[in-house]
Design an enzyme around this catalytic site. Structure first.
Site, PDB file in Angstrom:
ATOM      1  N   ASP A  29      45.292  28.621  -7.466  1.00 43.41           N
ATOM      2  CA  ASP A  29      45.537  28.743  -6.037  1.00 43.41           C
ATOM      3  C   ASP A  29      45.944  27.385  -5.485  1.00 43.41           C
ATOM      4  O   ASP A  29      45.612  26.342  -6.048  1.00 43.41           O
ATOM      5  CB  ASP A  29      44.294  29.250  -5.301  1.00 43.41           C
ATOM      6  CG  ASP A  29      44.622  29.874  -3.944  1.00 43.41           C
ATOM      7  OD1 ASP A  29      45.816  30.140  -3.666  1.00 43.41           O
ATOM      8  OD2 ASP A  29      43.692  30.092  -3.151  1.00 43.41           O
ATOM      9  N   GLY A  30      46.664  27.436  -4.368  1.00 43.60           N
ATOM     10  CA  GLY A  30      47.037  26.241  -3.639  1.00 43.60           C
ATOM     11  C   GLY A  30      46.560  26.364  -2.207  1.00 43.60           C
ATOM     12  O   GLY A  30      46.341  27.471  -1.705  1.00 43.60           O
ATOM     13  N   GLU A  85      50.797  25.589  -4.816  1.00 46.54           N
ATOM     14  CA  GLU A  85      50.712  26.783  -5.672  1.00 46.54           C
ATOM     15  C   GLU A  85      51.358  26.503  -7.031  1.00 46.54           C
ATOM     16  O   GLU A  85      50.820  26.872  -8.072  1.00 46.54           O
ATOM     17  CB  GLU A  85      51.395  27.977  -4.995  1.00 46.54           C
ATOM     18  CG  GLU A  85      50.732  28.457  -3.724  1.00 46.54           C
ATOM     19  CD  GLU A  85      49.487  29.320  -3.943  1.00 46.54           C
ATOM     20  OE1 GLU A  85      49.104  29.580  -5.103  1.00 46.54           O
ATOM     21  OE2 GLU A  85      48.890  29.731  -2.930  1.00 46.54           O
ATOM     22  N   ASP A 119      47.878  34.266  -6.476  1.00 44.44           N
ATOM     23  CA  ASP A 119      48.118  35.029  -5.245  1.00 44.44           C
ATOM     24  C   ASP A 119      49.446  34.636  -4.599  1.00 44.44           C
ATOM     25  O   ASP A 119      49.711  34.997  -3.462  1.00 44.44           O
ATOM     26  CB  ASP A 119      46.956  34.891  -4.260  1.00 44.44           C
ATOM     27  CG  ASP A 119      46.729  33.474  -3.764  1.00 44.44           C
ATOM     28  OD1 ASP A 119      47.560  32.586  -4.039  1.00 44.44           O
ATOM     29  OD2 ASP A 119      45.705  33.252  -3.099  1.00 44.44           O
ATOM     30  N   ASP A 154      40.511  29.134  -5.032  1.00 46.99           N
ATOM     31  CA  ASP A 154      40.685  28.713  -3.638  1.00 46.99           C
ATOM     32  C   ASP A 154      39.702  27.601  -3.284  1.00 46.99           C
ATOM     33  O   ASP A 154      40.072  26.612  -2.642  1.00 46.99           O
ATOM     34  CB  ASP A 154      40.499  29.920  -2.712  1.00 46.99           C
ATOM     35  CG  ASP A 154      40.641  29.543  -1.249  1.00 46.99           C
ATOM     36  OD1 ASP A 154      41.762  29.164  -0.844  1.00 46.99           O
ATOM     37  OD2 ASP A 154      39.639  29.613  -0.512  1.00 46.99           O
TER      38      ASP A 154
END
Length: 158
Positions: free
Chosen positions: A9-10, A47, A69, A135
């Site tokens: 995740d970013g 990301e 995501d 996250d």
């Protein structure tokens, strides 16, 4: 080949702004957490960095199930990149591909390391445990960027 699950995740506080990336790698009961960040970046760059850093951490060819995501990253690497390369890193509209430097790094990791990768999109912030941990790591990356410190790696038994 080893089997590895990766969640990436970013995060970005402002876009552009301070950002972070995070990755959770799981294999044979062992977990590795990776994170880092930059003071002035974008969400899409973070990301991409999460996936790049996760794949770069693999020491030998692996069967990878990679959960992310970001449709930007998933579609970019599975659908769009062949056209970009064929057009000299230009879009169909003849514009320069944004983040081409990172796309080129990711392409080299995907095509040159012998990994078999199953790219799986998950909805962000929807309770998926791996995505939630990625996250959290990305947000740690934002914090470390704001403090001016380097990212970290933590390995623990699962």
């Amino acid at each position: 080949m080893n089997h590895v699950q990766i969640h990436t995740d970013g995060a970005c506080k402002g876009n552009p702004g301070p950002g972070g990336w995070g990755a959770l790698l799981q294999s044979d009961g062992v977990e590795k957490e990776l994170f880092g960040g930059e003071l002035q970046t974008t969400n899409n760059r973070m990301e991409l960095m999460a996936v790049i850093e996760a794949l770069d951490a693999l020491q030998r060819p692996c069967n990878v199930v990679l959960y992310l995501d970001s449709e930007y990253v998933r579609k970019g690497i599975t659908e769009w990149i062949a056209g970009w390369k064929a057009r000299g890193w230009r879009t169909a509209a003849r514009q320069e591909v944004k983040n081409a430097d990172l796309w080129q790094r990711l392409d080299a990791l995907v095509s040159g390391r012998g990994h078999q990768i199953d790219w799986r999109w998950v909805k962000g912030h929807s309770g998926d445990p791996g995505n939630e941990r990625a996250d959290m790591l990305a947000n740690r990356g934002v914090d470390q960027a704001r403090r001016g410190t380097r990212g970290a790696v933590a390995t623990s038994p699962h």
